[in-house]
Design a protein around this motif. Structure first.
Motif, PDB file in Angstrom:
ATOM      1  N   ASN A 133       4.324   0.195   2.022  1.00  0.00           N
ATOM      2  CA  ASN A 133       4.515  -0.759   3.109  1.00  0.00           C
ATOM      3  C   ASN A 133       3.644  -1.991   2.914  1.00  0.00           C
ATOM      4  O   ASN A 133       2.738  -2.010   2.087  1.00  0.00           O
ATOM      5  CB  ASN A 133       4.263  -0.113   4.470  1.00  0.00           C
ATOM      6  CG  ASN A 133       2.802  -0.017   4.831  1.00  0.00           C
ATOM      7  OD1 ASN A 133       1.915  -0.077   3.987  1.00  0.00           O
ATOM      8  ND2 ASN A 133       2.526   0.168   6.099  1.00  0.00           N
ATOM      9  N   LEU A 134       3.967  -3.005   3.676  1.00  0.00           N
ATOM     10  CA  LEU A 134       3.124  -4.177   3.828  1.00  0.00           C
ATOM     11  C   LEU A 134       3.422  -4.766   5.195  1.00  0.00           C
ATOM     12  O   LEU A 134       4.503  -4.551   5.755  1.00  0.00           O
ATOM     13  CB  LEU A 134       3.344  -5.211   2.725  1.00  0.00           C
ATOM     14  CG  LEU A 134       4.588  -6.081   2.767  1.00  0.00           C
ATOM     15  CD1 LEU A 134       4.265  -7.427   2.137  1.00  0.00           C
ATOM     16  CD2 LEU A 134       5.699  -5.424   1.965  1.00  0.00           C
ATOM     17  N   LYS A 144       0.845  -1.184   0.000  1.00  0.00           N
ATOM     18  CA  LYS A 144       0.000   0.000   0.000  1.00  0.00           C
ATOM     19  C   LYS A 144       0.881   1.235   0.000  1.00  0.00           C
ATOM     20  O   LYS A 144       1.936   1.249   0.638  1.00  0.00           O
ATOM     21  CB  LYS A 144      -0.875  -0.018   1.256  1.00  0.00           C
ATOM     22  CG  LYS A 144      -1.754   1.170   1.431  1.00  0.00           C
ATOM     23  CD  LYS A 144      -2.557   1.042   2.711  1.00  0.00           C
ATOM     24  CE  LYS A 144      -3.431   2.280   2.878  1.00  0.00           C
ATOM     25  NZ  LYS A 144      -4.206   2.215   4.103  1.00  0.00           N
ATOM     26  N   LYS A 145       0.447   2.273  -0.700  1.00  0.00           N
ATOM     27  CA  LYS A 145       1.145   3.550  -0.621  1.00  0.00           C
ATOM     28  C   LYS A 145       0.810   4.179   0.722  1.00  0.00           C
ATOM     29  O   LYS A 145      -0.352   4.195   1.138  1.00  0.00           O
ATOM     30  CB  LYS A 145       0.736   4.465  -1.756  1.00  0.00           C
ATOM     31  CG  LYS A 145       1.289   4.029  -3.089  1.00  0.00           C
ATOM     32  CD  LYS A 145       1.055   5.047  -4.164  1.00  0.00           C
ATOM     33  CE  LYS A 145       1.671   4.504  -5.445  1.00  0.00           C
ATOM     34  NZ  LYS A 145       1.803   5.511  -6.473  1.00  0.00           N
ATOM     35  N   VAL A 170       8.781  -1.527   5.141  1.00  0.00           N
ATOM     36  CA  VAL A 170       8.575  -0.207   4.565  1.00  0.00           C
ATOM     37  C   VAL A 170       9.701   0.115   3.594  1.00  0.00           C
ATOM     38  O   VAL A 170      10.873  -0.060   3.913  1.00  0.00           O
ATOM     39  CB  VAL A 170       8.530   0.888   5.656  1.00  0.00           C
ATOM     40  CG1 VAL A 170       8.438   2.271   5.030  1.00  0.00           C
ATOM     41  CG2 VAL A 170       7.374   0.655   6.616  1.00  0.00           C
ATOM     42  N   GLU A 171       9.306   0.574   2.418  1.00  0.00           N
ATOM     43  CA  GLU A 171      10.256   1.104   1.446  1.00  0.00           C
ATOM     44  C   GLU A 171      10.007   2.600   1.371  1.00  0.00           C
ATOM     45  O   GLU A 171       8.933   3.038   0.946  1.00  0.00           O
ATOM     46  CB  GLU A 171      10.033   0.463   0.068  1.00  0.00           C
ATOM     47  CG  GLU A 171      10.916   1.034  -1.009  1.00  0.00           C
ATOM     48  CD  GLU A 171      10.591   0.475  -2.394  1.00  0.00           C
ATOM     49  OE1 GLU A 171      11.006   1.117  -3.379  1.00  0.00           O
ATOM     50  OE2 GLU A 171       9.923  -0.578  -2.492  1.00  0.00           O
ATOM     51  N   HIS A 172      10.961   3.392   1.864  1.00  0.00           N
ATOM     52  CA  HIS A 172      10.813   4.850   1.816  1.00  0.00           C
ATOM     53  C   HIS A 172      10.942   5.351   0.398  1.00  0.00           C
ATOM     54  O   HIS A 172      11.734   4.825  -0.383  1.00  0.00           O
ATOM     55  CB  HIS A 172      11.880   5.525   2.680  1.00  0.00           C
ATOM     56  CG  HIS A 172      11.538   5.540   4.132  1.00  0.00           C
ATOM     57  ND1 HIS A 172      12.427   5.924   5.088  1.00  0.00           N
ATOM     58  CD2 HIS A 172      10.406   5.220   4.803  1.00  0.00           C
ATOM     59  CE1 HIS A 172      11.865   5.841   6.287  1.00  0.00           C
ATOM     60  NE2 HIS A 172      10.641   5.407   6.135  1.00  0.00           N
ATOM     61  N   ASN A 173      10.176   6.379   0.083  1.00  0.00           N
ATOM     62  CA  ASN A 173      10.337   6.975  -1.242  1.00  0.00           C
ATOM     63  C   ASN A 173      11.633   7.782  -1.265  1.00  0.00           C
ATOM     64  O   ASN A 173      12.178   8.153  -0.233  1.00  0.00           O
ATOM     65  CB  ASN A 173       9.114   7.798  -1.653  1.00  0.00           C
ATOM     66  CG  ASN A 173       8.870   8.985  -0.746  1.00  0.00           C
ATOM     67  OD1 ASN A 173       9.792   9.605  -0.236  1.00  0.00           O
ATOM     68  ND2 ASN A 173       7.610   9.311  -0.541  1.00  0.00           N
ATOM     69  N   LYS A 174      12.144   8.012  -2.449  1.00  0.00           N
ATOM     70  CA  LYS A 174      13.466   8.647  -2.617  1.00  0.00           C
ATOM     71  C   LYS A 174      13.500  10.064  -2.056  1.00  0.00           C
ATOM     72  O   LYS A 174      14.501  10.494  -1.517  1.00  0.00           O
ATOM     73  CB  LYS A 174      13.869   8.673  -4.090  1.00  0.00           C
ATOM     74  CG  LYS A 174      13.845   7.312  -4.767  1.00  0.00           C
ATOM     75  CD  LYS A 174      14.822   6.351  -4.150  1.00  0.00           C
ATOM     76  CE  LYS A 174      14.816   5.044  -4.917  1.00  0.00           C
ATOM     77  NZ  LYS A 174      14.772   3.865  -4.129  1.00  0.00           N
TER      78      LYS A 174
END
Length: 127
Positions: A100-101, A93-94, A114-118
């Motif tokens: 994240n998931l 999900k954004k 969590v994958e942080h945006n650049k």
């Protein structure tokens, strides 16, 4: 595929008091702070601590999550986790910081990925 950082999660009602305390305790600044309006939460990161602030009702869906893993690719981790016995609790999900998931590992532990945006990464590193 890499885990960049593991954050210990704290659940509080008064985020301002918690931020002040952990900044002093860790001798570190607050790296990230934002409102997650959709979930009625406010979050802050100080070092390896992720503080989630809100009411009991707002925090309840998240309290079983034991840690947050900051990763380079949420999509790749999702594939890996599904192939290795994990169960998706909340799918990709954004979110305000990127994507994240939340999954339950085969041992029963619930972890948020969590994958942080650049843009966020650049802003955090500029401090």
């Amino acid at each position: 595929m890499k885990i960049k950082k593991i954050l210990t999660r704290l659940y509080v009602h008064d985020i301002n008091t918690a931020i002040d305390f952990y900044k002093k305790l860790l001798s570190e600044d607050c790296d990230v702070r934002f409102k997650y309006t959709e979930m009625n939460l406010e979050l802050a990161q100080i070092g390896n601590i992720l503080i989630l602030g809100g009411t009991d009702e707002a925090l309840e869906p998240f309290k079983d999550t034991k840690a947050t893993f900051l990763v380079d690719s949420a999509v790749e981790f999702r594939e890996f986790l599904l192939k290795n016995g994990a169960i998706i609790i909340r799918d990709l999900k954004k979110v305000p910081t990127g994507m994240n998931l939340t999954v339950k590992h085969s041992d029963g532990t619930i972890i948020e990925y969590v994958e942080h945006n650049k843009i966020l990464i650049r802003e955090s590193n500029a401090k």
